[in-house]
Each structure stands twice: as C-alpha cells, then as structure tokens.
Design an enzyme around this catalytic site. Structure first.
Site, PDB file in Angstrom:
ATOM      1  N   SER A 131      43.554  41.984  42.048  1.00 45.81           N
ATOM      2  CA  SER A 131      43.553  40.556  42.356  1.00 45.81           C
ATOM      3  C   SER A 131      44.314  39.790  41.272  1.00 45.81           C
ATOM      4  O   SER A 131      45.476  40.082  41.001  1.00 45.81           O
ATOM      5  CB  SER A 131      42.095  40.080  42.497  1.00 45.81           C
ATOM      6  N   ASP A 160      45.728  45.073  45.340  1.00 45.66           N
ATOM      7  CA  ASP A 160      45.645  43.800  46.060  1.00 45.66           C
ATOM      8  C   ASP A 160      45.939  42.624  45.127  1.00 45.66           C
ATOM      9  O   ASP A 160      45.137  41.688  45.002  1.00 45.66           O
ATOM     10  CB  ASP A 160      44.275  43.644  46.723  1.00 45.66           C
ATOM     11  N   HIS A 236      39.519  42.389  50.426  1.00 46.39           N
ATOM     12  CA  HIS A 236      40.034  42.223  49.072  1.00 46.39           C
ATOM     13  C   HIS A 236      39.089  42.771  48.003  1.00 46.39           C
ATOM     14  O   HIS A 236      39.530  43.157  46.915  1.00 46.39           O
ATOM     15  CB  HIS A 236      40.281  40.728  48.842  1.00 46.39           C
TER      16      HIS A 236
END
Length: 309
Positions: A131, A160, A236
């Site tokens: 992230s 991600d 996610h």
C-alpha cells in the site's frame, strides 16, 4: 538467466505457496537500540540467508504481517519489518528517510539479534512495501531521499502499492509520472495487485487502491526485468494476518472490499515473493518459471499475469 529459461515441473515448485522447510523465529529488539521499532523474522536453522525489508501499509501495524513474514522466512529469508509510524499525515517523505536509517543500521545492528548459527547476506538485499509502504519502497529505490544508503538493494516488490487518493491527487512525494517505463530502478521489480483494490466497499469510503494511482500504474512505469500479478476476487488487505487485533485491526475488515478469507491471498503473496527473490537474489528461477508457465498452480485465480524480460 531469466524467467524465459526452460520450464521445470510444476510439482517441484508449488511449495512456495505453503510454509517452507525451515523453522522460523520472531525476534523483537528493544526499541531503544533500533532506529525504529522492528520485528525480525528469521530461520533458526544454520545458514546464510538473504534479507528482505518489508514496509507496512498506511496506519497499519507491522505485526499484522506476521503470518506472511513467517511464510517467507521459512523458505530461507530474514525479514525486517519496521513500524515506521503510529499516526501519519499524507506526506510520506519522513518514512523514506526512516527506511534509509534502518537500512544503514542493518550491517552493524542486525547480527546482534540473529540466532548464533544464522548469518545475514546483505549483498542479497530486497525491499518490499504494501500500500503506502509500496510507494515508500519505490520512492527510496528511485533515490527520492537525502540520506545516503550504505547498502544496495537488489530487488524491489510493490504489494498493491498506492500513490495517493486518485490521479491528480497523489500524496507527497509523488512517485508516479504517468510516463511508461520511466522508472530507472536498475533492479528487477515485481508488482502485485488486488482485483478488489480499486472497488469501493460502500459509497461512504473511497477505494483502498484507487484506479489511476495503483498497481497497474506502478507496473506501467517499470522497466525490464519486471513481473506483474493481479489476484482476482481479493482485496487490498487480504494478505494480512487472519486475525488483526485492536482498533486498527478491526478497521482492516471495514474499509476495503475484501475476499471471502485472507489465507489464499496471503499464501499467494508469500509464494510469489519467495519465487521472485529466489530467482533474482539466488539465481534459481524455477519457482517463478513454474508460476509463469501455469498460473493455475497459484492458490488464487489470477486476473492478470505479465512479464517484461
């Protein structure tokens, strides 16, 4: 050698998606002797092992990556998982400097916390981030920092990765340029994406990995060699531990659109990380080739697979 090399049998390579043969140990150094609080996941078997620095996502605890880290470590890697902050604003500049400080600490500091028969091979050093941690990892690899690194990273992984709220709403420092193949990284790169990351869980919250600033954009700016996997029907945060405790842990179940359970996505992420690192840090591409040749051996359905070699 590269992933385009001759194929190997599938059965010899599927074990990267499961716990490996090595027993692992979690070490928690005293916070007063490390640049930032750290978790160290290490094999306990005698040997010299490559090292991976894994950066957590926005407002997440490093402990939420424990099951993933144990899986990777059990295949012969030492993981350094720092807690870069507890609360943070939109600017990630300080986090990049923190990672540089941690990296520069490794040569002198890490050996003190490893089992006596275990050595870290810092000539084989990887950097991964999830992230916002993925954004930080790319920014550091692109030398968007003031601190001079004493060690060289040899592989980069974005799990991600996210560069802001939307295209045109990147958070500082901006990483994406929207120019294809513009990342001059001088190292192999793997980008992992989630199919549900760009989907809103409900109208009240934005997507956790919005289209325009997510894995697709990061991969488009990579140069050879690079590989790209997108897991369909997973979200996610689905690579985190099965149970994430506390207020932050409870929030991980609420904000993002998730898959039915976390284990398959976590096993997949751990497996492709192991396969990638074994290839580019240790010269054994058999695991990565097997996944490239038959994506059905993965524990998740893959929405997209791409290699630039």
């Amino acid at each position: 050698m590269s992933p385009s090399s001759s194929s190997v049998s599938i059965c010899s390579s599927t074990n990267v998606f499961a716990i490996g043969d090595l027993e692992t140990q979690l070490v928690k150094p005293d916070e007063t002797v490390t640049p930032k609080p750290l978790l160290i996941f290490t094999p306990v078997d005698a040997g010299e092992f490559p090292v991976l620095v894994l950066l957590h996502g926005y407002l997440l605890n490093n402990s939420f990556y424990s099951q993933l880290s144990h899986q990777i470590a059990s295949h012969g890697f030492i993981l350094i998982v720092p807690q870069l902050y507890s609360v943070a604003g939109p600017d990630a500049t300080k986090e990049i400097e923190y990672v540089a400080e941690i990296t520069n600490w490794l040569a002198e500091g890490l050996p003190k916390f490893l089992p006596p028969q275990v050595n870290a091979d810092l000539t084989k050093l990887g950097l991964a981030g999830h992230s916002r941690g993925g954004k930080v990892a790319f920014a550091l690899a692109l030398s968007r920092l003031k601190t001079e690194l004493k060690l060289k990273f040899s592989a980069l992984i974005g799990i991600d990765p996210v560069d802001g709220m939307d295209k045109g709403k990147q958070t500082p420092p901006k990483v994406l340029t929207y120019i294809p193949h513009s990342f001059n990284l001088e190292m192999p790169v793997m980008v992992i994406g989630s199919g549900f990351g760009e989907v809103r869980k409900n109208p009240l919250f934005p997507a956790c990995a919005p289209k325009g600033v997510n894995h697709e954009n990061f991969y488009n700016e990579c140069c050879k060699p690079a590989c790209y996997f997108v897991a369909k029907d997973y979200g996610h945060l689905d690579m985190l531990d099965d149970e994430t405790k506390g207020i932050k842990g409870k929030v991980t179940y609420c904000l993002c659109k998730n898959g039915k359970c976390r284990e398959p996505m976590r096993r997949f992420v751990g497996g492709v990380v192991v396969a990638f690192l074994k290839g580019y840090l240790e010269g054994d591409f058999s695991f990565l080739i097997a996944i490239k040749d038959d994506e059905h051996i993965a524990p998740v359905v893959l929405q997209k697979v791409d290699f630039m070699i």
